[in-house]
Design a protein around this motif. Sequence first.
Motif, short mmCIF file in Angstrom:
data_model
loop_
_atom_site.label_atom_id
_atom_site.label_comp_id
_atom_site.label_asym_id
_atom_site.label_seq_id
_atom_site.Cartn_x
_atom_site.Cartn_y
_atom_site.Cartn_z
N HIS A 142 8.61 -29.42 13.55
CA HIS A 142 8.90 -27.69 13.29
C HIS A 142 9.93 -27.48 14.18
CE1 HIS A 142 7.24 -23.63 14.43
NE2 HIS A 142 6.45 -24.13 13.09
N ALA A 143 10.71 -26.41 13.26
CA ALA A 143 11.91 -26.11 13.15
C ALA A 143 12.42 -25.30 14.17
CB ALA A 143 12.75 -26.03 12.20
N GLU A 144 11.29 -23.79 13.95
CA GLU A 144 11.25 -23.09 14.70
C GLU A 144 11.12 -23.64 16.27
OE1 GLU A 144 10.29 -23.29 12.03
OE2 GLU A 144 11.03 -21.46 11.35
N THR A 145 10.01 -24.34 16.71
CA THR A 145 9.99 -24.61 18.11
C THR A 145 11.27 -25.47 18.20
OG1 THR A 145 7.67 -24.77 17.49
CG2 THR A 145 8.76 -25.96 19.85
N ALA A 146 11.41 -26.35 18.23
CA ALA A 146 12.88 -27.49 17.57
C ALA A 146 14.18 -26.32 18.51
CB ALA A 146 13.68 -27.76 16.85
N SER A 151 17.58 -23.99 22.61
CA SER A 151 18.37 -23.23 23.11
C SER A 151 18.29 -23.30 24.83
CB SER A 151 17.10 -21.99 23.07
OG SER A 151 16.04 -21.53 23.83
N TYR A 152 17.39 -24.02 25.92
CA TYR A 152 17.35 -23.94 26.91
C TYR A 152 18.71 -24.80 27.54
CZ TYR A 152 12.88 -21.75 27.51
OH TYR A 152 11.89 -21.03 27.30
N GLY A 153 20.01 -25.30 26.23
CA GLY A 153 20.80 -26.44 26.31
C GLY A 153 20.20 -27.84 27.80
#
Length: 443
Positions: A142-146, A151-153
């Motif tokens: 799932h692209a949005e979840t990925a 975003s947490y780096g």
Amino acid sequence: MLRKKGSLVLCGAFLFITWNAVLVLLLRGRPSPGAEQRGVAEGPAGDVVADVLRMADAFEAELGRQKEILLQIKSRRSPLDPSGGGGAGGGAEAAFAPRPPVIPILVIACNRVTVRRCLDKLLRLRPSEELHPIVVSQDCGHAETAEVIRSYGGAVTHLRQPDLSDVAVAPQHRKFQGYYKISRHYRWALNQVFRTLGHAAAVIVEDDLEVAPDFFEYFRALLPVLQSDRSLWCVSAWNDNGRDGLVDPGRPDLLYRTDFFPGLGWMLLRELWEELEPKWPAAFWDDWMRQPEQRRERACVRPEISRTLTFGRQGVSLGQFYDKFLRHTKLNADFVPFSTLDLSYLREDSYRRSFQTAVYATAAAVSYEDLVQGRLQGAGPFRLQYSSRDAFKMLAKNLGVMDDLKSGVPRTGYRGVVSFFYKGRRVYLAPPPGWSQYDPSWS
């Protein structure tokens, strides 16, 4: 053991320095061939001697540096002895103090962008990045979840389950495809944590769990208990009957043994995974864990008040139990310093004796009618007896606790007993005295 290791290292260092010092003295004290007649060495032999002397000077300088290092080690303050310097905790032993255990948090993720709520709480409460690395294993692609996880780096490690294909299943199980994929994902993710990353223990949470303030403290304190007691096979943060009103709000420190595998935030050791992985099921892994062949009469530790809260109504179970039970679970709000408490009462022999005494000797036997109508004398505890599967399910349902059984074991049950609060009093829903084993047909 630390003192012995420190003494061996110091003895070895002393012998090494002594040997090199003797070598230096011999080399520097040895005259060059014919030096008295010629004043200086000539030819190839003289070059060799000069090289040896230069090496001796280098050895001497290196020995000085090694001496400085050893003196620093000797005077170094031990982390086990805050007073530092000498004493039982000081000296070279400090260099060999055991490292605190690393307990990674494995987050099982799929297609919920609300994984952010789970990760934000974990990162805010995490006491140490080194001791609690967060590994997010994502299935589903799932692209949005990925993107949320990315975003947490570097604060988390993002793994992606590579096999996103459908699992071949029998036609009657096509509607359970999601359960097959979850089981496949768990197997892959746990292999990454234990075999690829080499961790000795791990705590598993799913992407729809929020954790309590003492979540990390709870698992750190219970890791030694799990490691030392072979009658335990997991530690869970979850109480299946943890709804507000069914738990004692004044006892956030209270822990139990349970024969029911709770899940929903649980810790296991690598040794257990090595036992389970070769026979890991294709689907329904949690109910498989509850079968007697896997449980092997081992118990889990669970709290009176849950250290996790699920906020994910939507999933492969389509909200089963969520609206009636899970959404009302009380999440502990107080920090309990478990690492300072004596948890030896959880050992099997002492726990079984004290628990059975509390249920069958201390608790007064009462009827269902007296219980629900408030005709009780004293503060409790009280024992409400059942003698059949149907009797258990009827009583549990009417009292608001979960009435389902898995392989004959009731949720939160220990030796057939379910402990909960009812109208401010402790109640044990218990089989008759002399209980010996579960009946798997009670399911």
